[in-house]
Design a protein around this motif. Structure first.
Motif, PDB file in Angstrom:
ATOM      1  N   TRP A 245       0.844  -1.211   0.000  1.00 32.46           N
ATOM      2  CA  TRP A 245       0.000   0.000   0.000  1.00 32.46           C
ATOM      3  C   TRP A 245       0.875   1.256   0.000  1.00 32.46           C
ATOM      4  N   LEU A 246       1.911   1.260   0.816  1.00 32.31           N
ATOM      5  CA  LEU A 246       2.773   2.443   0.903  1.00 32.31           C
ATOM      6  C   LEU A 246       3.532   2.662  -0.409  1.00 32.31           C
ATOM      7  N   THR A 247       3.979   1.603  -1.034  1.00 31.91           N
ATOM      8  CA  THR A 247       4.691   1.734  -2.304  1.00 31.91           C
ATOM      9  C   THR A 247       3.781   2.316  -3.378  1.00 31.91           C
ATOM     10  N   ILE A 248       2.541   1.856  -3.430  1.00 32.21           N
ATOM     11  CA  ILE A 248       1.585   2.418  -4.386  1.00 32.21           C
ATOM     12  C   ILE A 248       1.385   3.907  -4.114  1.00 32.21           C
ATOM     13  N   ALA A 249       1.214   4.267  -2.840  1.00 33.32           N
ATOM     14  CA  ALA A 249       1.001   5.671  -2.479  1.00 33.32           C
ATOM     15  C   ALA A 249       2.195   6.531  -2.891  1.00 33.32           C
ATOM     16  N   LEU A 250       3.387   6.080  -2.584  1.00 33.22           N
ATOM     17  CA  LEU A 250       4.589   6.832  -2.943  1.00 33.22           C
ATOM     18  C   LEU A 250       4.747   6.946  -4.455  1.00 33.22           C
ATOM     19  N   TYR A 251       4.507   5.859  -5.138  1.00 34.92           N
ATOM     20  CA  TYR A 251       4.671   5.864  -6.595  1.00 34.92           C
ATOM     21  C   TYR A 251       3.691   6.834  -7.250  1.00 34.92           C
ATOM     22  N   LEU A 252       2.426   6.796  -6.844  1.00 33.21           N
ATOM     23  CA  LEU A 252       1.420   7.640  -7.484  1.00 33.21           C
ATOM     24  C   LEU A 252       1.575   9.113  -7.133  1.00 33.21           C
ATOM     25  N   THR A 284      -2.488  -1.674 -11.489  1.00 28.38           N
ATOM     26  CA  THR A 284      -1.815  -0.726 -10.596  1.00 28.38           C
ATOM     27  C   THR A 284      -1.352  -1.441  -9.342  1.00 28.38           C
ATOM     28  N   LEU A 285      -2.198  -2.304  -8.795  1.00 28.55           N
ATOM     29  CA  LEU A 285      -1.843  -3.084  -7.612  1.00 28.55           C
ATOM     30  C   LEU A 285      -0.640  -3.968  -7.901  1.00 28.55           C
ATOM     31  N   GLY A 293       5.487  -3.208 -16.863  1.00 30.40           N
ATOM     32  CA  GLY A 293       4.051  -3.284 -16.662  1.00 30.40           C
ATOM     33  C   GLY A 293       3.400  -1.921 -16.601  1.00 30.40           C
ATOM     34  N   GLN A 294       2.203  -1.831 -17.175  1.00 33.49           N
ATOM     35  CA  GLN A 294       1.460  -0.572 -17.137  1.00 33.49           C
ATOM     36  C   GLN A 294       0.397  -0.646 -16.051  1.00 33.49           C
ATOM     37  N   LEU A 295      -0.305   0.469 -15.826  1.00 27.94           N
ATOM     38  CA  LEU A 295      -1.157   0.612 -14.650  1.00 27.94           C
ATOM     39  C   LEU A 295      -2.647   0.563 -14.951  1.00 27.94           C
TER      40      LEU A 295
END
Length: 831
Positions: A245-252, A284-285, A293-295
């Motif tokens: 979850w944190l990696t997704i948040a940081l990336y976006l 995205t997940l 990979g695309q989102l």
């Protein structure tokens, strides 16, 4: 489709006492240090119960005759004596969270499994602990599913701590170290390390709340861990749920400005994801923060009527499938069987051979062996090949004319449904001939109002033109073929093109000809065409005019959690939608700029319209928690009220984002700009009128905003019900290869049982249509909406179901899912 497989056992090794002491000392000395890689021959321990401390480690050299059972590890090369008291203490620690569960029989089963054997592998013991917990799930004790999750969670903690060399009791290790380690292993990209300072990543790591791991039920946690958490090439566990979850948040949020506010936005995104208030789309997940990979989930291509266009589309669809996207392909421009090619009559083979090519592409270009590609093909109901098209997936007939691996969908104008109602004639044409004689295509028009408009005038003009060949059929006969195919294969899906285009907020800039694989995306489309091909030295330079190649970026609100009273900073609030939707819209908008799409014209379209698809799941879960029965006017009213509110908050959030970052490029002249979007939906209250005025001045950031996808996998991860569907059954058994596992509805209890009691095949499908029509008014795109019917349903009832969906203003319908239930059990369809 099941995702509830039993965890596969993995080989295990446990560090020596000296290794453990050294690793603990190193972790204490530098908490933020990069995790050391395990030795090349080391893999993780699979023990879900705490290992004995080094000082208490039993003497593994004890004579065999003194030990009744051995616990084996390291592929049987290492073993420790079985200790019943230690195992019981581990079970009791988990049971302490669920004192209401009767643990005695569970213990007897587990002890018996171990003690009747000379040796038990540690992995098999953990699998047995989990399976025995799962097997006890029932209406009176659904908490066993959470009990199993705790066992599996401890396994994940232990494996990650062994691979990253920190104390298991910490649960989570250094987040900075994880980023550096997995970047070194080419699992993570370097984007986060480049975008954020080490101090910011340390700050981000402090956001991690291991307590939120307890929100998972077992099957959702298992799906997340086995399919989406980052692992190395050996599938060893490194990343844990909160780190995903944190990696997704940081990336976006990596490109957000100003930097001083960026970490606050990261915190909001992490809050939304880690509390399971929302989920992102599966690409995205899967891919955010990783290499390759695309989102985005959904793409739609418009196939041009030329050899070059057809093969270019096939290549583009292959590239999308390779990247994990599902594709909708509109073939309405492709000339029919028997049409002329370069003036030679009866030369064309029609759409079926080209669909078979797409079928082969879907099978051949899979997603790294995990699943085959997925393609839906759309054709207009007046196309001369429509009859052969409707037979594509049938099991009988000439198999050379079948394509079993694509999904079929029919584009239907109001005029056809009116012809079905009056049992009138219907005419089929070759689109190429219409274009050659009339100078235009029928599909380029739609009826601006119910019962009148441009399409029907153009259609009647074609019918009256004796130069144009046609086939005359009864409209009801075409519809019968549709229903036969639906009961046998679940397809075709239905696309009500006039309603779609009437409610298209960007009709000033194009047409919507079809939808995507899951029928929820509705955006402007046009074919990409090759303009020229020239030789320049040793290079061949091709120029193509980019069409609108549709992309949609999805995420979903978890209604089963987000629309309930919540504790927020010590205060009880009604729900979290006001806080959730703005961060969710921002995350979706950022996907557009961060996406590395496999097809260049998709990137152009994506940035032109900046379309997003904010959706929902957990509708039935929410109804059960609210104490609202599915087949009631109260459910319809609640659907109307809730989705209007979600829509208001989403439009408002996109408007606020436009004030900050600018509108999408095609905003001027849109229904958002001129206010028609609001008038067409009868938004006449003062708050809507005020928002409409603000949007006219400030714009919106995104050309399309809402779309409700099937989202079955992410709903399972979040522990709720899929999309807006009813559950299959409140409680049932799922058959696995070597055992049966019980499946209970989310939040099932004696209190919620009455609201789940009627599963998908027993709830009134006409009530579902009415409920969805109330919802559809507030969704600018569409909704993946399934029918659930008995396979023996009367044709007249299924026909009336479709007619009701059309009359009520649904834009699309998805599968007709049939089941061999007794027709007598179907109250809604037997009356």
């Amino acid at each position: 489709m099941s995702n509830h497989n039993t965890p596969a056992a993995e080989p295990a090794i446990e560090p020596t006492a000296a290794d453990a002491a050294a690793a603990a000392a190193a972790a204490t000395a530098t908490a933020a240090a990069k995790p050391a890689a395990p030795a090349p021959d080391a893999v993780e321990t699979d023990d879900a119960i705490p290992a004995p401390r080094a000082t208490d480690m039993p003497d593994t050299a004890t004579a065999d005759q003194d030990v009744a059972t051995w616990i084996t590890k390291e592929a049987g090369n290492r073993r420790i004596p079985y200790d019943r008291a230690r195992l019981e203490r581990a079970i009791d620690r988990v049971h302490a969270e669920f004192p209401q569960l009767d643990i005695a029989d569970y213990k007897r089963s587990v002890f018996g499994f171990v003690e009747r054997k000379d040796a038990v592998n540690a992995d098999d013991l953990v699998d047995h602990l989990i399976r025995e917990a799962e097997a006890r799930v029932d209406v009176a004790a659904p908490e066993w599913e959470i009990f199993a999750a705790r066992l599996y969670l401890h396994r994940l903690y232990k494996r990650a701590s062994r691979n990253r060399f920190y104390d298991t009791e910490q649960k989570y290790g250094s987040y900075v170290g994880l980023q550096e380690s997995l970047a070194d292993r080419n699992v993570y990209s370097n984007d986060i390390l480049r975008a954020y300072s080490k101090e910011e990543l340390v700050e981000a790591g402090k956001m991690i709340d291991p307590g939120r791991d307890k929100l998972f039920a077992y099957n959702g946690l298992y799906l997340l861990a086995t399919r989406y958490l980052a692992t190395d090439t050996s599938r060893a566990v490194y990343e844990l749920p909160q780190e995903r979850w944190l990696t997704i948040a940081l990336y976006l949020m990596q490109d957000e400005k100003p930097r001083e506010r960026r970490m606050q936005l990261v915190g909001e995104a992490y809050w939304a994801l880690s509390n399971l208030y929302m989920t992102v789309a599966t690409p995205t997940l899967q891919n955010a923060g990783k290499i390759g990979g695309q989102l985005s989930s959904c793409f739609i291509d418009t196939v041009d009527d030329s050899l070059q266009g057809i093969y270019d589309s096939n290549t583009d669809i292959a590239r999308v499938s390779k990247g994990g996207g599902g594709v909708g392909a509109y073939l309405g421009y492709v000339r029919s069987s028997g049409s002329a090619i370069r003036g030679v009559p009866n030369s064309s083979g029609g759409v079926v051979p080209w669909i078979k090519q797409l079928n082969n592409t879907a099978v051949s270009v899979d997603q790294l062996g995990q699943r085959k590609g997925a393609v839906a093909v759309y054709l207009d109901v007046w196309h001369r090949d429509i009859e052969a098209f409707l037979d594509l997936r049938l099991n009988n007939g000439d198999q050379r004319l079948r394509a079993h691996d694509v999904f079929t969908s029919v584009c239907i104008p109001d005029l056809f449904m009116e012809a079905v109602e009056r049992r009138g004639d219907w005419y089929l044409f070759d689109p190429h001939e219409v274009k050659r004689i009339k100078g235009w295509y029928l599909q380029d028009f739609f009826d601006e109002k119910r019962g009148e408009g441009t399409f029907r005038k153009k259609y009647e003009e074609v019918v009256a033109d004796e130069r144009i060949a046609r086939k005359t059929v009864k409209a009801i006969d075409i519809f019968k073929r549709i229903m036969v195919s639906q009961l046998e294969t679940g397809n075709p899906f239905m696309f009500y093109r006039d309603e779609v285009n009437r409610k298209n907020p960007n009709k000033h800039a194009g047409m919507v000809y079809s939808s995507n694989l899951c029928t929820e995306i509705l955006q402007n489309m046009s074919p990409t065409r090759m303009m020229q091909e020239i030789i320049s030295g040793n290079q061949i330079v091709t120029t193509r005019q980019a069409g609108d190649f549709v992309v949609c970026n999805l995420s979903s609100v978890n209604l089963g959690r987000a629309v309930l009273p919540q504790e927020d900073q010590g205060d009880l609030i009604t729900d979290v939608l006001e806080r959730l939707i703005p961060i969710q819209v921002r995350m979706l908008d950022n996907v557009i700029d961060l996406n590395d799409l496999p097809v260049p014209q998709a990137t152009i379209t994506n940035r032109k319209y900046r379309a997003i698809g904010l959706g929902t799941f957990g509708w039935h879960h929410l109804l059960a928690q609210k104490g609202i029965h599915w087949n009631t006017p109260e459910a319809e009213d609640f659907s109307d009220e809730l989705y209007e509110r979600i829509n208001f908050l989403t439009v408002q959030a996109s408007m606020e984002l436009a004030k900050e970052k600018g509108t999408y490029s095609a905003f001027l002249g849109s229904d958002w700009h001129n206010g028609e979007y609001f008038r067409a939906r009868d938004y006449n209250s003062s708050k809507w009128l005020e928002l409409s005025a603000q949007v006219a001045v400030n714009g919106v950031r995104n050309g399309w905003l809402l779309a409700v996808a099937p989202n079955m996998s992410t709903a399972q991860i979040a522990g709720s019900t899929a999309s807006i569907d009813p559950i299959y059954s409140a409680f049932y058994y799922e058959e696995k290869k070597d055992y049966r596992r019980p499946v209970a509805a989310p939040g099932l209890s004696l209190e919620t049982w009455p609201y789940y009691e009627k599963g998908a095949y027993k709830v009134d499908q006409f009530a579902s249509v009415r409920q969805n029509a109330r919802r559809q008014r507030h969704v600018d795109q569409s909704i993946s909406f399934n029918f659930y019917v008995p396979s023996t349903i009367r044709a007249s009832t299924l026909l009336e179901l479709h007619m009701t969906a059309w009359r009520e203003g649904l834009k699309t319908t998805y599968y007709v899912r049939s089941n061999d239930i007794d027709i007598a059990e179907c109250e809604w369809c037997s009356s």
